[in-house]
Design an enzyme around this catalytic site. Structure first.
Site, PDB file in Angstrom:
ATOM      1  N   SER A 236       5.395  -2.597   2.120  1.00  0.00           N
ATOM      2  CA  SER A 236       4.267  -2.764   1.260  1.00  0.00           C
ATOM      3  C   SER A 236       4.864  -3.196  -0.248  1.00  0.00           C
ATOM      4  O   SER A 236       5.855  -2.850  -0.450  1.00  0.00           O
ATOM      5  CB  SER A 236       3.222  -1.757   1.053  1.00  0.00           C
ATOM      6  OG  SER A 236       2.647  -1.346   2.425  1.00  0.00           O
TER       7      SER A 236
ATOM      8  N   SER B 122       2.710  -4.774   6.542  1.00  0.00           N
ATOM      9  CA  SER B 122       2.896  -4.464   4.895  1.00  0.00           C
ATOM     10  C   SER B 122       1.489  -4.461   4.497  1.00  0.00           C
ATOM     11  O   SER B 122       0.722  -5.633   4.470  1.00  0.00           O
ATOM     12  CB  SER B 122       3.636  -5.722   4.535  1.00  0.00           C
ATOM     13  OG  SER B 122       4.082  -5.389   3.181  1.00  0.00           O
TER      14      SER B 122
ATOM     15  N   ASP C  81      -0.062  -5.253   1.195  1.00  0.00           N
ATOM     16  CA  ASP C  81       0.295  -6.128  -0.344  1.00  0.00           C
ATOM     17  C   ASP C  81      -0.813  -6.383  -1.286  1.00  0.00           C
ATOM     18  O   ASP C  81      -1.892  -7.234  -0.932  1.00  0.00           O
ATOM     19  CB  ASP C  81       1.009  -7.519   0.318  1.00  0.00           C
ATOM     20  CG  ASP C  81       2.388  -7.475   1.063  1.00  0.00           C
ATOM     21  OD1 ASP C  81       2.816  -6.442   1.123  1.00  0.00           O
ATOM     22  OD2 ASP C  81       2.420  -8.395   1.941  1.00  0.00           O
TER      23      ASP C  81
END
Length: 397
Positions: free
Chosen positions: A270, A308, A310
């Site tokens: 992340s 992830s 983000d």
């Protein structure tokens, strides 16, 4: 808690990307940090303790908290803010208020995935004590479970309060510090990074600052200054474990001298990106700025993998009183015209790219739970790769 070593990590004296002669576009501020935006303060507390086999609740511990005050710790006024969800496998509180009112209240907190509630509570406790009212903060996370006893809940509200109390202007610590202590970035040791840019629009000078907590990225796609660094280092300096420290290393192979027996982790980390500016921007414009930070991440080769988280938050300190839910007479806002906003977009892309590389360069090799080892990106080899592509500044600054 007695087992925890509460320390402030190494400062920028350990080296930054520009110290390695990595070239960047745009003009940085004096500190090349988010604190170049007047009023912004950053506080960090780092928790490092123990080694060897994981014992949930006891360690090893590789975690911490990073806090950002948009107007400084002595000024509780809210700021206009923006938000962008590049990939939503993560958590950021305060999004409803951001999306409805375009406002960030109080300090921003960054920490571990399992510490969001504790940091949120700490910010509320701190704000209630210092301002007379508990705020609804923006708190975001990345996952430190490769290196730290993440289910041990070592970050407490008291740790978050300590990070708030530590906030100050000036140089910002990077790498293995604060919320970035246990993080991994493009398969190397990652963490906190920051950068800034100064732009001139209509005769006025504005500063754009970025701070990242990097725990994302696929090694093979990593590009630094446009060069395929990840491909060049695809089979070396890979995560592994030290057999002297633990028998169980979660399927990681034993370390060799150069990490050539390691394994490439997937892009399932992340990244949290915080963008601050003193340019007068509306919440809608700040949403657009947040989107441009994603383009800075893309310059590094990131494709924002499925696993992830983000997430990007942006804010502007230009307006003294924002139009919050109880505001009767807000300050008038004279935003930067959209026809001239491009330099701010470009600066955001540039500063985000450099902030991530600063996180990589500042981070040092770390060994955590079960002897798992994540290498800091090798500076000499990084320079050698850039030199092959004629992408080094000269002389080294």
């Amino acid at each position: 808690m007695a087992l925890l070593a509460m320390v402030l990590a190494a400062t920028q004296a350990d080296g930054r990307a520009r110290d390695l002669a990595i070239p960047f576009e745009g003009k940085p501020g004096p500190l090349n940090a988010i604190t170049d935006v007047r009023g912004v303060e950053v506080g960090q507390i780092t928790l490092i303790a123990g080694e060897g086999a994981l014992k949930v609740g006891a360690g090893p511990v590789r975690t911490g908290v990073t806090t950002i005050f948009p107007r400084g710790h002595s000024d509780a006024r809210a700021v206009y803010g923006g938000f962008f969800d590049l990939n939503g496998n993560g958590e950021m509180t305060g999004r409803a208020y951001l999306e409805d009112f375009g406002i960030v209240q109080g300090p921003i907190g960054l920490s571990d995935t399992n510490a969001v509630g504790q940091v949120y509570a700490g910010i509320q406790q701190w704000s209630a004590k210092h301002t007379g009212s508990a705020t609804w903060p923006v708190v975001a996370e990345t996952w430190s479970g490769y290196l730290s006893d993440i289910d041990g809940f070592h970050v407490t509200s008291e740790i978050a309060v300590a990070a708030l109390d530590a906030a100050k202007p000036g140089p910002v610590e990077e790498g293995n510090v604060g919320g970035g202590t246990g993080m991994v970035c493009f398969g190397f040791k990652g963490g906190i990074g920051t950068a800034s840019r100064v732009v001139l629009i209509g005769g006025k000078t504005y500063t754009i600052g970025v701070l990242v907590q990097c725990n994302t990225g696929d090694r093979k796609v990593l590009r630094v200054a446009g060069t395929p660094v990840g491909q060049a280092l695809a089979r070396r300096w890979l995560p592994c474990f030290d057999p002297k420290l633990a028998a169980n290393a979660d399927d990681l192979p034993p370390c060799t001298a150069d990490g050539s027996m390691g394994v490439t982790p997937p892009d399932q980390g992340s990244i949290i990106i915080v963008v601050g500016t003193d340019a007068s921007l509306t919440p809608n414009q700040l949403d657009r700025v947040a989107k441009r930070a994603a383009m800075g991440l893309a310059r590094l080769g990131s494709y924002s993998g499925n696993s992830s988280g983000d997430l990007i938050v942006s804010f502007s300190t230009a307006v003294a009183e924002v139009n919050h839910e109880d505001q009767d007479k807000p300050d008038p806002i004279a935003p930067v015209p959209n026809a001239t906003i491009n330099p701010i977009f470009e600066a955001t892309v540039q500063a985000t790219e450099e902030a991530v590389i600063n996180a990589l360069v500042a981070a040092r090799t770390m060994t955590g739970i079960n002897g798992a080892r994540y290498f800091g990106i090798p500076h000499d080899e990084l320079r050698a790769i850039l030199k092959r592509y004629n992408r080094l500044e000269s002389p080294v600054r």
